[in-house]
Design a protein around this motif. Structure first.
Motif, short mmCIF file in Angstrom:
data_model
loop_
_atom_site.label_atom_id
_atom_site.label_comp_id
_atom_site.label_asym_id
_atom_site.label_seq_id
_atom_site.Cartn_x
_atom_site.Cartn_y
_atom_site.Cartn_z
N ILE A 473 0.96 -1.07 -0.12
CA ILE A 473 -0.11 -0.06 0.02
C ILE A 473 0.91 1.11 -0.03
CG2 ILE A 473 -1.81 1.13 1.29
CD1 ILE A 473 -2.52 -1.59 2.66
N THR A 474 0.85 1.97 -1.14
CA THR A 474 1.81 3.14 -1.07
C THR A 474 1.06 4.46 -1.26
OG1 THR A 474 3.22 1.86 -2.61
CG2 THR A 474 3.83 4.27 -2.65
N ILE A 475 1.42 5.36 -0.27
CA ILE A 475 0.88 6.53 -0.21
C ILE A 475 1.91 7.53 -0.69
CG2 ILE A 475 0.15 8.51 1.47
CD1 ILE A 475 -0.46 6.32 3.41
N SER A 476 1.67 8.10 -2.06
CA SER A 476 2.58 9.09 -2.80
C SER A 476 1.90 9.73 -3.69
CB SER A 476 3.75 7.94 -3.30
OG SER A 476 4.42 8.86 -4.00
N HIS A 477 2.66 10.69 -4.29
CA HIS A 477 2.23 11.69 -5.33
C HIS A 477 2.55 11.30 -6.57
CE1 HIS A 477 0.57 14.69 -2.07
NE2 HIS A 477 1.70 14.26 -1.54
N ARG A 478 3.86 10.34 -6.46
CA ARG A 478 4.58 10.23 -7.64
C ARG A 478 3.83 9.42 -8.68
NH1 ARG A 478 9.86 8.42 -5.87
NH2 ARG A 478 8.87 7.88 -4.38
N PRO A 479 3.50 9.63 -9.90
CA PRO A 479 2.99 8.71 -10.90
C PRO A 479 4.08 7.79 -11.48
CG PRO A 479 2.61 11.09 -11.58
CD PRO A 479 3.72 11.19 -10.51
N SER A 480 5.27 7.86 -11.00
CA SER A 480 6.22 6.83 -11.67
C SER A 480 6.15 5.60 -10.83
CB SER A 480 7.69 7.35 -11.48
OG SER A 480 7.78 7.87 -9.98
#
Ligand SMILES: Nc1ncnc2c1ncn2[C@@H]1O[C@H](COP(=O)(O)OP(=O)(O)OP(=O)(O)O)[C@@H](O)[C@H]1O
Length: 567
Positions: A473-480
């Motif tokens: 489960i990743t919390i991030s803004h990065r589309p990469s």
């Protein structure tokens, strides 16, 4: 509810009137010291008073003792009326001292960041402010104390001595009012010395009695004085007791699930959540992670971040949570881990334990201890030995996160250092990832946990975690990071009254959107190209460099044509 630490923090914060991490331990120590000294301050004087009073009643009679008692009562009443609120003052001093200490410990924790910001002046202002608040308060207490002590000494030493001497003289001037001991002594004298010198003998006996009584009086005044002085200490003890009591009360309330609502302003029409009416249920021991109509609400109940969340995360559903800052991404995790309440709905989740769900934050935490301790955290060396795992395994884990050079650089697995200063930002995050591979949980929540790791290493770490069957489960803004996930939860988006969207990452929408974002970025860069070319030509001209001019497409064509013609 599982873990209540956050509530504790919030409740301590509001009810003790300072930051939750404040050093309440100092108050506990002061309370214990004050309580311990109370025994010696009260025990001996009380015993002295009982013995001396008994003896004095026998010497000077009950009338004299009533006189002394009356003087005690009058003095105590005056003292009570004029005694400043030492308890309140002590509690306030403890609070200010807590603020002062916490300001220093924050400075120590964040020294490097402050130095990079060049924030020493600002920090000095904060320290000076907490110091001057404390010192001002202490000086205020001292001023009150000087005046109070002078009055107290005057009242106790002089008035008590004067009253005492008057009372001790009763048997001298009024023998008929003397106490039983004096009367007995005189009777014996009468019996044994029936003669002319009996008056002298009686006077001698009365003088002897006066001296004895005077001494008893001095002892009594001293014991009474000490008792009076300890009144001040008692008030201070009351102050410390209040602080410790408040803390215990808060902890008890938490155990009984009673919380203090600290609501602020609430937008109209918004649903109100009451922290004392938690209707949601958390069920443990499930395979997956399922949200059924769960609102994500701050513990104070006044901010609804996400409306009724309905998401199923089954093993193998790698999910990415995106959304603007402050939209509530990390708060979803707070609800999963039980730090925030499930106000409504049903949360089904795996059991508690690092082998079930592991959380890896953006800002790594490094413990005190050996290099090994950093990898196996939150386990300790004993757990490590019991599990039958070896340093060799740890080396191979370090290899997975591309840190296999660390043991040699730092002096082996048993090296003890201040790890937060030893590792770089990326290394710290990779050490956290090493913990992931050591504990091998079923689920991991990566809260921007690889933001400082280079993209190639990040890709390999994500790949290894997925190969090992860990659901991410990743919390991030990065589309990469999209490519490592199968689901996308967008928080703070979607129709009003819901503000979340769940999509499949492979769905064309999401991919097109991520490609769109990248295209926009590239277009942004391309728009600068003409300007940059112009600048390059300018520089070449200024430096008189004999290089062909770069320009727009037409210029390039002309240049190529010219070159061909030349050849
Ligand atoms: N203990 C708390 N009590 C009240 N409000 C809180 C508390 N902790 C966080 N908040 C608020 O909840 C909101 C959501 O915080 P959260 O940390 O979930 O945001 P986020 O989406 O993860 O943001 P970011 O992308 O910046 O990390 C913020 O506005 C924050 O101020």
């Amino acid at each position: 509810m599982g873990n209540n630490n956050y509530f504790k923090a919030i409740n301590l914060d509001t009810r003790l009137g300072n930051t939750a991490d404040q050093l309440i331990t100092t108050d506990v120590k002061r309370f214990c010291d004050a309580l311990a000294s109370l025994y010696s301050n009260l025990g001996k004087p009380v015993l002295d008073i009982v013995i001396f009073n008994y003896q004095l009643v026998r010497n000077i009679g009950s009338r004299g003792m009533y006189g002394i008692l009356a003087s005690y009562i009058v003095t105590a009443t005056i003292m009570k009326a004029i005694t400043p609120p030492f308890g309140k003052l002590a509690a306030e001093e403890a609070r200010l001292e807590g603020n002062f200490r916490i300001a220093h410990s924050r400075l120590i924790t964040n020294a490097e960041e402050i130095a990079f910001y060049n924030g020493s002046e600002m920090e000095k202002t904060i320290l000076d402010r907490t110091y001057s608040q404390l010192i001002k308060h202490i000086n205020h207490i001292y001023k009150i104390r000087i005046a109070y002590n002078m009055f107290e000494d005057f009242l106790i030493k002089y008035s008590w001595s004067a009253v005492g001497l008057i009372m001790a003289s009763i048997p001298v001037f009024f023998p008929e009012y003397a106490g039983s001991a004096q009367i007995e002594r005189e009777k014996i004298l009468d019996k044994n010395n029936a003669g002319s010198d009996i008056l002298d003998l009686k006077q001698g006996s009365r003088t002897q009695g006066f001296i004895t009584n005077k001494r008893l009086m001095v002892g009594l005044a001293d014991a009474g004085g000490r008792l009076m002085y300890s009144y001040k200490e008692l008030s201070e003890l009351a102050g410390f007791t209040f602080r410790v009591y408040s803390m215990i009360q808060v902890l008890e309330d938490i155990n009984e699930q009673k919380f203090v609502q600290t609501s602020g302003m609430k937008p109209e029409g918004e649903e109100v959540f009451d922290i004392n009416k938690i209707e949601g249920v958390t069920e443990y021991g499930h395979e997956g992670l399922h949200f059924k109509n769960i609102p994500i609400v701050t513990p104070s109940g006044d901010t609804v971040l996400v409306k009724d969340l309905n998401v199923d995360i089954n093993p193998g559903d790698h999910i990415m949570v995106t959304g603007p800052n402050g939209s509530g991404k990390t708060s979803i995790l707070r609800v999963i881990s039980g730090l925030w309440p499930v106000f409504r709905g049903v949360l089904k989740r795996p059991s508690i334990g690092i082998n079930e769900i592991m959380y890896i934050p953006q800002r790594p935490y490094l413990s005190i201890g050996t290099l090994r301790d950093q990898i196996i955290y939150p386990h300790n060396f004993e757990d490590f030995q019991k599990s039958g795992r070896t340093d060799k395994e740890l080396f191979s884990i370090l290899k997975t996160v591309y840190l296999d050079y660390i043991p040699e650089r730092e002096g082996g697995m048993n090296a003890v250092k201040v790890w937060k200063d030893v590792f770089s930002g990326g290394e710290k995050q990779r050490i956290q990832m090493a913990r992931l591979f050591y504990h091998h949980p079923r689920y991991v929540v990566l809260d921007e946990a690889t933001s400082a790791v280079s993209p190639d290493v990040e890709a390999l770490m994500y790949g290894s975690a997925q190969d090992e069957g860990i659901t991410i489960i990743t919390i991030s803004h990065r589309p990469s990071l999209f490519k490592y996930h199968t689901l996308l939860l967008k928080v703070g988006e979607g129709e009003k009254g819901k503000n979340w969207i769940l999509e499949s990452i492979s769905s064309s929408n999401t991919l097109i959107e991520s490609v769109d974002t990248e295209i926009k970025k590239i277009e942004g860069h391309l728009s600068d190209v003409a300007e940059l070319k112009e600048r390059l030509n300018e520089i070449n001209r200024e430096l008189k460099l004999n290089v062909p001019l770069v320009g727009n497409d037409d210029d390039d064509k002309e240049l190529k044509h010219a070159k061909r013609t030349l050849i």
